[in-house]
Design a protein around this motif. Structure first.
Motif, mmCIF file in Angstrom:
data_model
loop_
_atom_site.group_PDB
_atom_site.id
_atom_site.type_symbol
_atom_site.label_atom_id
_atom_site.label_comp_id
_atom_site.label_asym_id
_atom_site.label_seq_id
_atom_site.Cartn_x
_atom_site.Cartn_y
_atom_site.Cartn_z
ATOM 1 N N TYR A 135 -19.602 -15.351 -12.198
ATOM 2 C CA TYR A 135 -19.886 -16.486 -13.072
ATOM 3 C C TYR A 135 -19.785 -15.979 -14.507
ATOM 4 C CZ TYR A 135 -21.670 -18.162 -8.646
ATOM 5 O OH TYR A 135 -21.784 -18.512 -7.319
ATOM 6 N N ALA A 136 -18.676 -16.301 -15.175
ATOM 7 C CA ALA A 136 -18.411 -15.805 -16.528
ATOM 8 C C ALA A 136 -18.822 -16.857 -17.561
ATOM 9 C CB ALA A 136 -16.933 -15.465 -16.686
ATOM 10 N N VAL A 137 -19.461 -16.378 -18.626
ATOM 11 C CA VAL A 137 -19.889 -17.266 -19.710
ATOM 12 C C VAL A 137 -19.597 -16.590 -21.049
ATOM 13 C CG1 VAL A 137 -21.658 -18.494 -18.414
ATOM 14 C CG2 VAL A 137 -22.254 -16.411 -19.574
ATOM 15 N N PRO A 138 -19.243 -17.369 -22.072
ATOM 16 C CA PRO A 138 -18.993 -16.773 -23.379
ATOM 17 C C PRO A 138 -20.282 -16.275 -24.024
ATOM 18 C CG PRO A 138 -18.759 -19.161 -23.489
ATOM 19 C CD PRO A 138 -19.012 -18.816 -22.053
ATOM 20 N N VAL A 139 -20.174 -15.163 -24.735
ATOM 21 C CA VAL A 139 -21.301 -14.619 -25.493
ATOM 22 C C VAL A 139 -21.136 -15.073 -26.938
ATOM 23 C CG1 VAL A 139 -22.424 -12.505 -26.288
ATOM 24 C CG2 VAL A 139 -21.507 -12.631 -23.951
ATOM 25 N N LYS A 140 -22.115 -15.777 -27.442
ATOM 26 C CA LYS A 140 -22.102 -16.283 -28.823
ATOM 27 C C LYS A 140 -23.274 -15.670 -29.578
ATOM 28 C CE LYS A 140 -18.943 -19.540 -27.998
ATOM 29 N NZ LYS A 140 -17.639 -19.567 -28.553
ATOM 30 N N ASN A 141 -22.983 -15.048 -30.713
ATOM 31 C CA ASN A 141 -24.032 -14.408 -31.517
ATOM 32 C C ASN A 141 -24.869 -13.435 -30.687
ATOM 33 O OD1 ASN A 141 -23.312 -15.874 -33.881
ATOM 34 N ND2 ASN A 141 -24.411 -17.635 -33.054
ATOM 35 N N GLY A 142 -24.205 -12.734 -29.768
ATOM 36 C CA GLY A 142 -24.878 -11.726 -28.968
ATOM 37 C C GLY A 142 -25.730 -12.251 -27.833
ATOM 38 N N ARG A 143 -25.630 -13.555 -27.522
ATOM 39 C CA ARG A 143 -26.478 -14.161 -26.491
ATOM 40 C C ARG A 143 -25.693 -15.085 -25.573
ATOM 41 N NH1 ARG A 143 -32.367 -15.734 -28.149
ATOM 42 N NH2 ARG A 143 -32.893 -14.043 -29.536
ATOM 43 N N CYS A 144 -26.252 -15.281 -24.387
ATOM 44 C CA CYS A 144 -25.738 -16.310 -23.479
ATOM 45 C C CYS A 144 -26.799 -16.615 -22.432
ATOM 46 C CB CYS A 144 -24.437 -15.878 -22.808
ATOM 47 S SG CYS A 144 -24.605 -14.507 -21.666
ATOM 48 N N ALA A 145 -26.730 -17.810 -21.886
ATOM 49 C CA ALA A 145 -27.602 -18.184 -20.772
ATOM 50 C C ALA A 145 -27.082 -17.501 -19.516
ATOM 51 C CB ALA A 145 -27.602 -19.691 -20.590
ATOM 52 N N ILE A 146 -27.999 -17.114 -18.643
ATOM 53 C CA ILE A 146 -27.605 -16.538 -17.360
ATOM 54 C C ILE A 146 -27.492 -17.685 -16.363
ATOM 55 C CG2 ILE A 146 -28.204 -14.931 -15.521
ATOM 56 C CD1 ILE A 146 -29.777 -13.310 -17.626
ATOM 57 N N PRO A 147 -26.298 -17.882 -15.778
ATOM 58 C CA PRO A 147 -26.083 -19.035 -14.893
ATOM 59 C C PRO A 147 -27.010 -19.024 -13.679
ATOM 60 C CG PRO A 147 -24.000 -17.954 -15.422
ATOM 61 C CD PRO A 147 -25.089 -17.069 -15.923
ATOM 62 N N ALA A 148 -27.557 -20.185 -13.361
ATOM 63 C CA ALA A 148 -28.463 -20.325 -12.215
ATOM 64 C C ALA A 148 -27.792 -19.877 -10.916
ATOM 65 C CB ALA A 148 -28.932 -21.774 -12.100
ATOM 66 N N GLU A 149 -26.492 -20.081 -10.799
ATOM 67 C CA GLU A 149 -25.772 -19.718 -9.573
ATOM 68 C C GLU A 149 -25.856 -18.218 -9.282
ATOM 69 O OE1 GLU A 149 -24.042 -23.395 -11.349
ATOM 70 O OE2 GLU A 149 -24.470 -21.409 -12.130
ATOM 71 N N ALA A 150 -26.011 -17.412 -10.337
ATOM 72 C CA ALA A 150 -26.084 -15.954 -10.164
ATOM 73 C C ALA A 150 -27.488 -15.477 -9.815
ATOM 74 C CB ALA A 150 -25.602 -15.266 -11.438
ATOM 75 N N LEU A 151 -28.460 -16.379 -9.850
ATOM 76 C CA LEU A 151 -29.868 -15.981 -9.726
ATOM 77 C C LEU A 151 -30.494 -16.355 -8.387
ATOM 78 C CD1 LEU A 151 -30.938 -17.050 -13.322
ATOM 79 C CD2 LEU A 151 -30.384 -14.742 -12.508
ATOM 80 N N LYS A 152 -29.661 -16.530 -7.372
ATOM 81 C CA LYS A 152 -30.172 -17.005 -6.089
ATOM 82 C C LYS A 152 -30.474 -15.895 -5.089
ATOM 83 C CE LYS A 152 -27.941 -21.340 -6.815
ATOM 84 N NZ LYS A 152 -28.041 -22.652 -6.365
ATOM 85 N N ARG A 153 -30.099 -14.655 -5.403
ATOM 86 C CA ARG A 153 -30.319 -13.528 -4.485
ATOM 87 C C ARG A 153 -31.370 -12.581 -5.051
ATOM 88 N NH1 ARG A 153 -25.077 -11.916 -1.356
ATOM 89 N NH2 ARG A 153 -24.037 -13.923 -1.203
ATOM 90 N N ASN A 154 -31.647 -11.518 -4.316
ATOM 91 C CA ASN A 154 -32.634 -10.538 -4.768
ATOM 92 C C ASN A 154 -32.132 -9.653 -5.903
ATOM 93 O OD1 ASN A 154 -34.608 -11.432 -3.009
ATOM 94 N ND2 ASN A 154 -34.004 -10.023 -1.396
ATOM 95 N N GLN A 155 -30.862 -9.767 -6.220
ATOM 96 C CA GLN A 155 -30.312 -9.045 -7.361
ATOM 97 C C GLN A 155 -29.068 -9.756 -7.862
ATOM 98 O OE1 GLN A 155 -30.115 -7.079 -4.236
ATOM 99 N NE2 GLN A 155 -28.142 -8.059 -3.914
ATOM 100 N N PHE A 156 -28.768 -9.508 -9.118
ATOM 101 C CA PHE A 156 -27.487 -9.927 -9.670
ATOM 102 C C PHE A 156 -26.963 -8.752 -10.487
ATOM 103 C CE2 PHE A 156 -30.578 -11.284 -12.860
ATOM 104 C CZ PHE A 156 -29.988 -10.935 -14.054
ATOM 105 N N TYR A 157 -25.700 -8.834 -10.845
ATOM 106 C CA TYR A 157 -25.067 -7.800 -11.652
ATOM 107 C C TYR A 157 -24.523 -8.441 -12.918
ATOM 108 C CZ TYR A 157 -25.233 -4.861 -7.486
ATOM 109 O OH TYR A 157 -25.665 -4.138 -6.404
ATOM 110 N N VAL A 158 -24.448 -7.648 -13.981
ATOM 111 C CA VAL A 158 -23.869 -8.124 -15.229
ATOM 112 C C VAL A 158 -22.826 -7.121 -15.698
ATOM 113 C CG1 VAL A 158 -25.717 -7.081 -16.621
ATOM 114 C CG2 VAL A 158 -24.369 -8.947 -17.568
ATOM 115 N N SER A 159 -21.721 -7.646 -16.210
ATOM 116 C CA SER A 159 -20.681 -6.831 -16.844
ATOM 117 C C SER A 159 -20.122 -7.632 -18.008
ATOM 118 C CB SER A 159 -19.572 -6.464 -15.851
ATOM 119 O OG SER A 159 -18.885 -7.624 -15.409
ATOM 120 N N LEU A 160 -19.392 -6.956 -18.890
ATOM 121 C CA LEU A 160 -18.850 -7.624 -20.078
ATOM 122 C C LEU A 160 -17.384 -7.287 -20.269
ATOM 123 C CD1 LEU A 160 -22.037 -6.590 -21.231
ATOM 124 C CD2 LEU A 160 -21.342 -8.657 -22.402
#
Length: 106
Positions: free
Chosen positions: A61-86
């Protein structure tokens, strides 16, 4: 927004990590509209258009980073872990990071 929790990350060259003074404990899976990612970038990222990818299993689930921030999509938060990359891009230049695991409680 007053009712958000900020997870702060440090991005140094091609490595994304948890910011040393940010508490990542007590994150509970299933949040929506609550978690925000904040990124502090090293100079290699300056001038880039940046996207953060949040991974749940094999789904990205990719989202644009604006001013160093972004919301974390709810779809990525349904398991016991998620991963982030840029990924950062500008003309003739692309930089990517590792995937960082963030654990959540059930």
């Amino acid at each position: 927004m007053d009712n958000e929790r900020i997870l702060k990350f440090m991005v140094s060259k091609q490595i994304v990590g948890k910011y040393p003074d940010c508490d990542f404990s007590g994150i509970v899976k299933g949040s929506e509209g609550y978690l925000t990612a904040m990124f502090v970038f090293s100079r290699e990222w300056y001038g880039c258009k940046i996207a953060a990818s949040f991974w749940s299993g094999e789904k990205e689930y990719a989202v644009p980073v604006k001013n160093g921030r972004c919301a974390i999509p709810a779809e990525a938060l349904k398991r016991n872990q998620f991963y982030v990359s840029l990924t950062g891009v500008m003309e003739g230049y692309k930089i990517t990071t590792n995937k960082l695991k963030v654990s959540q409680e059930g």
